[in-house]
Scaffold this active site. Structure first.
Site, short mmCIF file in Angstrom:
data_model
loop_
_atom_site.label_atom_id
_atom_site.label_comp_id
_atom_site.label_asym_id
_atom_site.label_seq_id
_atom_site.Cartn_x
_atom_site.Cartn_y
_atom_site.Cartn_z
N TYR A 32 1.07 -1.39 0.04
CA TYR A 32 0.32 0.15 -0.28
C TYR A 32 0.35 1.72 0.33
O TYR A 32 2.29 1.29 0.35
CB TYR A 32 -0.81 0.08 1.32
N LYS A 151 6.38 -2.06 1.70
CA LYS A 151 5.25 -1.25 2.50
C LYS A 151 4.35 -2.39 2.32
O LYS A 151 3.58 -2.28 2.01
CB LYS A 151 4.64 0.51 2.06
N GLU A 183 12.34 1.70 14.14
CA GLU A 183 11.32 3.72 13.27
C GLU A 183 9.88 3.03 14.74
O GLU A 183 10.36 2.73 15.82
CB GLU A 183 11.14 3.36 11.72
N LEU A 207 10.53 1.77 7.04
CA LEU A 207 10.31 1.75 5.92
C LEU A 207 10.61 3.07 5.67
O LEU A 207 10.50 4.58 6.20
CB LEU A 207 8.78 1.91 5.96
N1 PDD Z 1 3.40 4.90 7.53
N2 PDD Z 1 7.32 4.07 9.00
C1 PDD Z 1 6.53 3.61 8.85
C2 PDD Z 1 5.97 1.57 9.58
C3 PDD Z 1 5.25 3.54 8.73
O1 PDD Z 1 3.65 3.23 8.29
C4 PDD Z 1 4.61 5.39 8.12
C5 PDD Z 1 3.76 5.83 7.50
C6 PDD Z 1 6.59 5.32 7.89
C7 PDD Z 1 6.58 6.95 7.69
O2 PDD Z 1 6.13 7.33 5.78
P1 PDD Z 1 5.52 7.87 5.00
O3 PDD Z 1 6.85 9.75 5.88
O4 PDD Z 1 5.72 8.05 3.68
O5 PDD Z 1 4.27 8.48 5.61
C8 PDD Z 1 8.03 4.93 8.02
C9 PDD Z 1 1.74 5.58 6.81
C10 PDD Z 1 1.41 7.07 7.19
C11 PDD Z 1 0.11 4.57 7.71
O6 PDD Z 1 0.56 3.75 7.30
O7 PDD Z 1 -0.46 5.39 7.41
#
Ligand code: PDD
Length: 288
Positions: A32, A151, A183, A207
């Protein structure tokens, strides 16, 4: 009613149905993206689509659309919404086995079309008051698999970690693996120590966030000292500042970790500076 996209069609949410045998439902077999949209313009769309391609490659699933087609479909979905600031959720699963195929087999079904689903939610950005207050976080062991760079929609460990934070009346869980920072449950984590911005490097253990990349680009462009390296648990606990970053939270200071104040216990100056740079950057990109 909310319009969503499912397998080549836009439709009301209530009409969007997938089979119970869909690989996403049965195996969590899919990937996703979450794309923020400001004033109806998707932010860093190319980067999100590049990361999506990396995730699809990681699970050996062919991309059903090219970049131009994604751009067009996402544009149509945005236009169908009643609100301007949106977060677009986009999910691709390995699809549903056809009749005549084994309904549930771990191995990939052959010749099956992927399921493509997208919907939009209103994007509610943090207020200045929330950023000035900061949030609290807890720590927990990172119990996830070895491909956190994908992801994946298989998010059980992240779901459990995030619920631990909610149970502790906190905003996020900072995950530690073998004594080092990985993270957040749904965010990347930055540490500030002695004026230097620190983050774990991109690897299979995290991620790589789109926000993480923007923060590092802004740090480089504005002469903010920064280092990508392994960060020990002790360094996390002794941080002057701790931030969580994500497309929906942007840059949010963590002011309390496991009940102890982070630094002075209030958002630090570098968080304020980076937030200002980030908001400026967003405005520039949206004007372009
Ligand atoms: N998640 N690490 C993890 C495990 C995450 O789920 C997310 C973001 C990030 C940050 O990624 P980005 O800056 O591209 O949003 C790091 C999204 C917001 C979610 O699962 O809803």
């Amino acid at each position: 009613m909310t319009s969503v996209y499912l397998n080549d069609r836009f439709m009301p949410l209530a009409d969007a149905k997938v089979s119970v045998l869909d690989r996403g439902f049965v195996f969590g077999d899919g990937v996703y993206e979450m794309i923020p949209v400001y004033s109806r313009k998707p932010f860093r769309l190319e980067e999100h689509l590049r990361r999506l391609q990396g995730s699809l490659d990681g699970i050996r699933l062919a991309n059903p659309h090219g970049v131009a087609q994604w751009r067009d479909l996402i544009g149509q979905l945005i236009a169908l919404q009643a609100f301007d600031d949106q977060s677009i959720y986009l999910q691709i699963t390995r699809g549903t086995p056809e009749s005549g195929q084994t309904p549930r087999d771990h191995a990939f079904p052959q010749g099956v079309a992927p399921t493509v689903f997208m919907f939009a939610q209103p994007l509610v950005s943090a207020t200045d008051a929330q950023k000035a207050a900061g949030v609290c976080a807890i720590t927990a062991p990172d119990i996830r698999w070895g491909r956190c760079d994908i992801k994946s929609i298989s998010l059980l460990a992240n779901v459990l970690a995030r619920q631990q934070a909610v149970d502790a009346a906190c905003a996020e869980t900072v995950m530690l693996r073998d004594g080092f920072l990985s993270e957040g449950a749904a965010s990347n984590i930055f540490v500030v120590k002695n004026g230097v911005l620190l983050a774990p490097p991109s690897s299979n253990l995290i991620l790589t966030g789109i926000t993480y990349d923007v923060v590092l680009e802004l740090a480089a462009a504005h002469g903010i000292l920064h280092e990508l390296r392994a960060i020990s648990e002790a360094e996390v606990r002794r941080a002057d500042e701790l931030w969580m970053t994500s497309s929906t939270k942007e840059i949010m200071p963590i002011v309390k970790l496991d009940g102890a104040p982070v630094g002075t216990g209030a958002p630090g100056p570098l968080a304020r500076q980076m937030d200002a740079l980030y908001q400026d950057f967003k405005r520039q990109v949206m004007r372009a």
